[in-house]
Design a protein around this motif. Structure first.
Motif, PDB file in Angstrom:
ATOM      1  N   CYS A  77      43.865  39.541  39.771  1.00  0.00           N
ATOM      2  CA  CYS A  77      42.999  40.709  39.977  1.00  0.00           C
ATOM      3  C   CYS A  77      42.052  40.908  38.797  1.00  0.00           C
ATOM      4  O   CYS A  77      40.886  41.254  38.993  1.00  0.00           O
ATOM      5  CB  CYS A  77      43.850  41.951  40.200  1.00  0.00           C
ATOM      6  SG  CYS A  77      44.675  41.963  41.802  1.00  0.00           S
ATOM      7  N   ILE A  78      42.549  40.694  37.588  1.00  0.00           N
ATOM      8  CA  ILE A  78      41.683  40.789  36.411  1.00  0.00           C
ATOM      9  C   ILE A  78      40.568  39.749  36.508  1.00  0.00           C
ATOM     10  O   ILE A  78      39.397  40.048  36.233  1.00  0.00           O
ATOM     11  CB  ILE A  78      42.498  40.623  35.116  1.00  0.00           C
ATOM     12  CG1 ILE A  78      43.399  41.837  34.901  1.00  0.00           C
ATOM     13  CG2 ILE A  78      41.573  40.413  33.913  1.00  0.00           C
ATOM     14  CD1 ILE A  78      44.428  41.665  33.802  1.00  0.00           C
ATOM     15  N   CYS A  79      40.914  38.545  36.914  1.00  0.00           N
ATOM     16  CA  CYS A  79      39.896  37.501  37.078  1.00  0.00           C
ATOM     17  C   CYS A  79      38.869  37.903  38.132  1.00  0.00           C
ATOM     18  O   CYS A  79      37.670  37.679  37.950  1.00  0.00           O
ATOM     19  CB  CYS A  79      40.540  36.163  37.457  1.00  0.00           C
ATOM     20  SG  CYS A  79      41.450  35.373  36.136  1.00  0.00           S
TER      21      CYS A  79
ATOM     22  N   ALA B 231      40.424  46.320  40.717  1.00  0.00           N
ATOM     23  CA  ALA B 231      40.716  47.197  39.584  1.00  0.00           C
ATOM     24  C   ALA B 231      41.847  48.157  39.942  1.00  0.00           C
ATOM     25  O   ALA B 231      42.749  48.394  39.128  1.00  0.00           O
ATOM     26  CB  ALA B 231      39.466  47.967  39.172  1.00  0.00           C
TER      27      ALA B 231
ATOM     28  N   CYS C  95      45.054  46.299  39.858  1.00  0.00           N
ATOM     29  CA  CYS C  95      45.463  46.081  38.466  1.00  0.00           C
ATOM     30  C   CYS C  95      46.269  47.274  37.962  1.00  0.00           C
ATOM     31  O   CYS C  95      47.347  47.102  37.367  1.00  0.00           O
ATOM     32  CB  CYS C  95      44.249  45.886  37.557  1.00  0.00           C
ATOM     33  SG  CYS C  95      43.453  44.291  37.688  1.00  0.00           S
TER      34      CYS C  95
END
Length: 74
Positions: free
Chosen positions: A37-39, A58, A61
């Motif tokens: 998810c960060i990627c 986001a 995350c």
């Protein structure tokens, strides 16, 4: 950032998300999914602020971080 690197970040995000569906340990699933998810958030930002990609990832995350933190307290 070059578009080629941004594409690789998007591919890496996809790999991490798919990998999270293969794992069985819930903590590992959450960590791997969080990385994916960060990627995707990074990918969405550097691809021209793709809000339909940035917003849900986001939120996920924060959900994953919440569950990881509360699981450690138990």
């Amino acid at each position: 950032m070059s578009s080629e690197i941004v594409n690789y970040i998007g591919y890496a995000a996809s790999v991490f998300i798919v990998l999270s569906f293969i794992l069985k340990d819930l903590t590992k699933i959450r960590i791997v999914n969080l990385i994916g998810c960060i990627c995707f958030v990074i990918y969405g930002i550097f691809s021209g602020m793709l809000w339909p990609v940035i917003i849900p990832n986001a939120i996920i995350c924060f959900v994953q971080i919440y569950h990881l933190v509360t699981a450690k307290k138990k």
